[in-house]
Design a protein around this motif. Structure first.
Motif: not given
Length: 218
Positions: A105, A108-109, A111-113, A115-116
């Motif tokens: 998790y 994933v967090t 990676k998401g940060i 990107q976004a």
């Protein structure tokens, strides 16, 4: 590890905040109770243990640790004789499939940060308090916060034996960052105290009455 004095007036009582990942001192700058010196600690790319002599002049010492700050407190504060030590929405094992946030998790967090940006994460972490807490984004560089999470995942994955004597543990049942079931598992299986469960988001410091209640018990 950054140390920021929110208030330093030579009082006999101290509050030390060990804050969560990506924070600045602004996360608790609204809580400056009379009669207390208040220090906020954040940015755990490096960890330096406190010397008990740092707090020897205080008659009482209160530790409020939040999120990854619970683990950071185990590394930096275990040698201090705390009058009160409260763990908010975190555990001493923050990178753990059963007692913390599963490593996948966190991957994933991160990676998401990247990107976004931080906004989606901050909205989940701060809940209704997001509008005022979003000001923290102006305090620390984006790349610095990503680096901090990388270092935290690496450091907090190293096995160790928790030894800080926590007096209280608080679990926010609306937490969307630390799995509530995993926090409950840690504090009920690995600790002998009473767990307080409240309807709180991951960020626990918006309602200052909770902190004032702890100060009244000392």
């Amino acid at each position: 590890m950054q140390k920021y004095w929110l208030k330093r007036e030579g009082n006999e009582r101290l509050i030390l905040f060990m804050l969560g990942w990506a924070c600045s001192h602004r996360a608790v700058s609204h809580f400056l109770p009379a009669g207390y010196d208040v220090q906020a600690v954040y940015d755990y790319r490096t960890i330096e243990p406190f010397d008990p002599a740092d707090f020897a002049s205080y008659r009482s010492t209160t530790l409020f640790a939040w999120s990854f700050g619970v683990w950071a407190a185990e590394q930096a504060c275990a040698a201090i004789g705390w009058s009160c030590a409260v763990a908010f929405n975190g555990t001493p094992l923050p990178v753990d499939d059963r007692f913390g946030i599963p490593r996948k998790y966190l991957t994933v967090t991160l990676k998401g940060i990247r990107q976004a940006g931080m906004e989606p994460f901050d909205r989940k972490a701060y809940g209704a308090y997001y509008p005022q807490m979003s000001l923290q984004s102006e305090e620390r560089a984006f790349g610095e916060r990503c680096e901090e999470l990388e270092r935290l995942v690496e450091q907090a994955s190293v096995p160790y034996e928790p030894r800080l004597r926590w007096t209280d543990a608080v679990i926010g049942t609306e937490d969307r960052i630390f799995p509530v079931a995993n926090m409950s598992a840690y504090w009920t299986e690995k600790w002998n105290g009473e767990v307080l469960r409240l309807s709180l988001p991951h960020y626990p410091f918006g309602d200052t009455s909770l902190m004032y209640n702890y100060l009244q018990t000392i």
